[in-house]
Enzyme design. Structure first.
Site, PDB file in Angstrom:
ATOM      1  N   GLU A 137       0.809  -1.227   0.000  1.00 44.71           N
ATOM      2  CA  GLU A 137       0.000   0.000   0.000  1.00 44.71           C
ATOM      3  C   GLU A 137       0.838   1.270   0.000  1.00 44.71           C
ATOM      4  OE1 GLU A 137      -0.556  -2.548   1.968  1.00 44.71           O
ATOM      5  OE2 GLU A 137      -2.674  -3.160   1.811  1.00 44.71           O
ATOM      6  N   PHE A 154     -11.727  -6.903  14.041  1.00 37.36           N
ATOM      7  CA  PHE A 154     -10.639  -7.391  13.187  1.00 37.36           C
ATOM      8  C   PHE A 154     -10.276  -6.318  12.150  1.00 37.36           C
ATOM      9  CE2 PHE A 154      -9.303  -9.689   9.280  1.00 37.36           C
ATOM     10  CZ  PHE A 154      -8.068 -10.107   9.764  1.00 37.36           C
ATOM     11  N   GLN A 155      -9.002  -6.028  12.058  1.00 37.25           N
ATOM     12  CA  GLN A 155      -8.453  -5.024  11.129  1.00 37.25           C
ATOM     13  C   GLN A 155      -9.050  -3.641  11.344  1.00 37.25           C
ATOM     14  OE1 GLN A 155      -8.491  -6.777   7.123  1.00 37.25           O
ATOM     15  NE2 GLN A 155      -6.444  -7.553   7.542  1.00 37.25           N
ATOM     16  N   LYS A 176     -17.481  -0.265   5.819  1.00 40.28           N
ATOM     17  CA  LYS A 176     -17.962  -1.273   4.850  1.00 40.28           C
ATOM     18  C   LYS A 176     -19.463  -1.130   4.593  1.00 40.28           C
ATOM     19  CE  LYS A 176     -17.702  -6.194   3.851  1.00 40.28           C
ATOM     20  NZ  LYS A 176     -17.229  -7.509   4.289  1.00 40.28           N
ATOM     21  N   MET A 198      24.523   7.779   1.172  1.00 40.96           N
ATOM     22  CA  MET A 198      24.482   9.090   1.810  1.00 40.96           C
ATOM     23  C   MET A 198      24.795   8.988   3.306  1.00 40.96           C
ATOM     24  SD  MET A 198      24.335  12.223   1.280  1.00 40.96           S
ATOM     25  CE  MET A 198      23.446  12.951  -0.084  1.00 40.96           C
TER      26      MET A 198
HETATM   27  C1  LIG Z   1      12.682   5.095   4.646  1.00 40.59           C
HETATM   28  C2  LIG Z   1      14.009   5.705   4.945  1.00 40.59           C
HETATM   29  N1  LIG Z   1      14.845   5.096   5.817  1.00 40.59           N
HETATM   30  C3  LIG Z   1      16.053   5.646   6.084  1.00 40.59           C
HETATM   31  C4  LIG Z   1      16.439   6.805   5.495  1.00 40.59           C
HETATM   32  C5  LIG Z   1      17.787   7.440   5.822  1.00 40.59           C
HETATM   33  N2  LIG Z   1      18.642   7.480   4.631  1.00 40.59           N
HETATM   34  C6  LIG Z   1      18.791   8.582   3.884  1.00 40.59           C
HETATM   35  S1  LIG Z   1      19.765   8.358   2.562  1.00 40.59           S
HETATM   36  C7  LIG Z   1      20.063   6.768   2.999  1.00 40.59           C
HETATM   37  C8  LIG Z   1      20.968   5.908   2.169  1.00 40.59           C
HETATM   38  C9  LIG Z   1      20.383   5.568   0.858  1.00 40.59           C
HETATM   39  O1  LIG Z   1      21.174   4.570   0.285  1.00 40.59           O
HETATM   40  P1  LIG Z   1      20.954   4.103  -1.191  1.00 40.59           P
HETATM   41  O2  LIG Z   1      19.534   3.840  -1.456  1.00 40.59           O
HETATM   42  O3  LIG Z   1      21.874   2.993  -1.506  1.00 40.59           O
HETATM   43  O4  LIG Z   1      21.316   5.408  -2.029  1.00 40.59           O
HETATM   44  P2  LIG Z   1      22.728   6.178  -2.164  1.00 40.59           P
HETATM   45  O5  LIG Z   1      22.795   7.180  -1.057  1.00 40.59           O
HETATM   46  O6  LIG Z   1      23.829   5.161  -2.076  1.00 40.59           O
HETATM   47  O7  LIG Z   1      22.654   6.832  -3.491  1.00 40.59           O
HETATM   48  C10 LIG Z   1      19.385   6.435   4.169  1.00 40.59           C
HETATM   49  C11 LIG Z   1      19.447   5.117   4.836  1.00 40.59           C
HETATM   50  C12 LIG Z   1      15.531   7.409   4.605  1.00 40.59           C
HETATM   51  N3  LIG Z   1      15.798   8.557   3.985  1.00 40.59           N
HETATM   52  N4  LIG Z   1      14.342   6.821   4.325  1.00 40.59           N
END
Ligand SMILES: Cc1ncc(C[n+]2csc(CCOP(=O)(O)OP(=O)(O)O)c2C)c(N)n1
Length: 578
Positions: free
Chosen positions: A54, A116-117, A166, A484
């Site tokens: 979702e 439920f749900q 529902k 990042m």
């Molecule tokens: C749902 C979620 N969880 C954690 C983060 C924290 N976060 C920001 S950038 C990042 C790394 C992303 O890694 P990747 O998808 O490999 O992309 P890259 O930075 O290597 O291009 C994380 C964990 C986030 N932004 N969103």
């Protein structure tokens, strides 16, 4: 569409409302309490895209909305279905994206019994939406649904949720046309104050170092034409924020780049040194301003925004203008033209000097377009995607380093092409957003650029892509890290890399093959151009896993909380050992 007055059940009434709102396609996942709705959908002409989670229904609806400017629609069942939508709703809220989310709820008489749900969807989504509704009976359904669309799209857009028990889906009722929407307490001021607009026009001509700071509101407000006209009337330099890329064409000679944490040197120096900041449909986000007290400190500020709550929230403007950015710019441009004969020559010399300075900044520190002979640099990847796009393709991004390099290096010559999760920064956004965008704009070339982390959050949607044969070009920028986060650990945590290494990435050819389409992994620079061209030529979906330099950092970078002119422009010079 049905004749008004025809006896229907609530599910059919809802479909009638959607048809009358011009919904041609929406994204969802069924469940117990939405069974009557899905049963009615069986006979409907409206296309339903069955996503595999979702959250992705909401992201796909955002992709649809962001690529068209229309309202995106998603649907989920009660309880876990509805709670799975929440990240998407908050994402749409942060980026002001018009979404209508339909959720099923347990039968009215069971509400509050821990059935439920059952989940308190109304309570849970209240802070995650611009507005939400709980429908109590079938008679009020048409009014509520049309109000939901109106609220989502009007003023500052945003997500609106309609929770439907529902028994309301099952109850017999009529579709009654809704001619007027009257919402006491909900007022949208579109026109802007005439006197303030006139003063703004004068300030623009009087400024020696004017600067346009265009935000996502210029895309949402469909103000590209007016923004371009203002830029050209006065020969103004302009930056577009991460949310606004494309609202002034990236190929326009006056477009400087994106500003902020990973903005260009010229953009951030211009923001710092200007004497007039013309802020349009933007919210002075911390990722743009950096340290607020140092931000544009010599500048007077004109701030145009449709949401009065944004005016003065982070920076008190000298000229606040509450209004629709398109309407305000139309009037502003008229006033600017009227004042032109009197004012144009006055600051001509200062303006010419200002442009010289800006061009110097651009020349001194352009974005890094590094290439290497033995490995694929992330910047090289983005350059090649840019070449194939020519500023015309839709590009969705996930969140992380790849998102920033894409925003820096890929041109967007129109609005609604660059689609990313700006405010929330929700990983897992890129792929489902591409599903929504490609459904909405089947003729467009769509790239979904993901990190190897974010891609793995959305792998289930490969099935949706395959099922609809969506010709999305999925490009994984694979650095083997949560890049990042790794960059921050490297720069600010003494390179102590904790929980950021991503091993066991699946074989792209086998993964795509398992869904019945083509995939490939490359790791050599000489493979890049040809592999991307092959992906683009492929009539169906394509998964290209591009192994890039593992430890490249995105520059410039403004350290969190720092002033934006104090950018780190590149890696520290290696220490010389004598
Ligand atoms: C749902 C979620 N969880 C954690 C983060 C924290 N976060 C920001 S950038 C990042 C790394 C992303 O890694 P990747 O998808 O490999 O992309 P890259 O930075 O290597 O291009 C994380 C964990 C986030 N932004 N969103």
């Amino acid at each position: 569409m049905n004749e008004p007055g025809k006896l229907m059940n609530g599910a059919e009434v809802l479909l009638e409302c959607l048809a009358r709102e011009g919904v041609d396609c929406f994204f969802g996942y069924p469940g117990g309490v939405t069974l009557p709705f899905y049963d009615a959908l069986f006979d409907s002409h409206i296309r339903h895209v069955l996503v595999r989670h979702e959250e992705n229904a909401c992201f796909a609806a955002e992709g649809y909305a962001r690529s068209t400017g229309k309202v995106g629609v998603c649907c989920a069942t009660s309880g876990p279905g509805a709670t799975n939508l929440v990240t998407g709703l908050v994402d749409a809220m942060m980026d002001s994206i018009p979404i209508v989310a339909i959720t099923g709820q347990v039968t009215s008489k069971l509400i509050g019994s821990d059935a439920f749900q059952e989940a308190d969807t109304f309570g849970i989504t209240r802070p995650a939406t611009k507005h939400n509704f709980m429908v109590k009976n079938v008679q009020e359904l048409p009014q509520i649904v049309h109000e939901a669309f109106y609220i989502a799209a009007s003023g500052r857009p945003g997500p609106v949720l309609v929770d439907i028990p529902k028994d309301v889906f099952q109850a017999r009722g009529h579709y009654t046309p809704v001619d007027t929407i009257h919402l006491p307490g909900y007022k949208v001021f579109t026109e802007g104050h005439a006197g303030q607009i006139r003063r703004a026009a004068q300030l623009i001509w009087e400024a020696e170092r004017p600067w346009i700071y265009a935000g996502g509101g210029t895309v949402l407000g469909k103000a590209t034409e007016e923004l371009t006209e203002l830029v050209e009337l006065v020969d103004l330099p302009a930056v577009c924020t991460l949310m606004a890329l494309g609202s002034l064409s990236s190929s326009h000679k006056n477009f400087i780049s994106m500003p902020g944490m990973h903005g260009s040197y010229a953009a951030n120096m211009g923001m710092t040194e200007c004497d007039l900041l013309i802020a349009l449909g933007t919210r002075f986000d911390d990722r743009v301003t950096g340290q607020l007290s140092a931000f544009a400190r010599h500048a007077r500020v004109i701030h145009v925004d449709i949401d009065p709550a944004e005016i003065g929230k982070n920076r008190v403007p000298d000229i606040p203008i509450v209004g629709d950015v398109k309407r305000v710019l139309q009037k502003l441009n008229k006033a600017v033209k009227e004042l032109e004969p009197e004012f144009k020559p006055k600051q001509a010399a200062a303006r010419a000097q200002w442009w010289t300075r800006i061009r110097e900044w651009q020349g001194e520190h352009p974005y890094d377009r590094t290439r290497a002979e033995d490995e694929i640099k992330p910047q090289h990847l983005m350059d090649e995607i840019d070449r194939l796009s020519g500023g015309q393709a839709i590009v969705t991004a996930d969140v992380g380093q790849h998102q920033m390099w894409a925003a820096q290096l890929i041109r967007f010559n129109e609005p609604h092409l660059w689609i990313n999760s700006g405010g929330l920064g929700a990983m897992g956004f890129g792929l489902p957003a591409a599903v929504g965008a490609q459904m909405a704009r089947p003729d467009k070339l769509v790239f979904a650029i993901c990190g190897d982390g974010g891609f793995q959050m959305s792998i289930p949607e490969l099935a949706t892509i395959a099922s609809h044969a969506l010709p999305i070009k999925i490009i994984v920028m694979n650095n083997g890290y949560l890049g990042m986060v790794r960059q921050w650990q490297t720069l600010f945590y003494n390179n102590r890399l904790s929980a950021v290494e991503l091993d066991c990435f699946p074989d792209a050819e086998k993964l795509a093959g398992a869904y019945g389409f083509k995939g490939r992994t490359i790791d050599k620079p000489w493979q890049l151009a040809q592999a991307l061209e092959e992906a683009v030529k492929e009539p169906g979906p394509y998964l290209l896993n591009v192994k890039v330099t593992r430890d490249e950092n995105v520059y410039p970078m403004v350290p969190a909380g720092g002033a934006i002119h104090e950018m780190v422009l590149g890696p520290p010079e290696p220490a010389v050992v004598v």
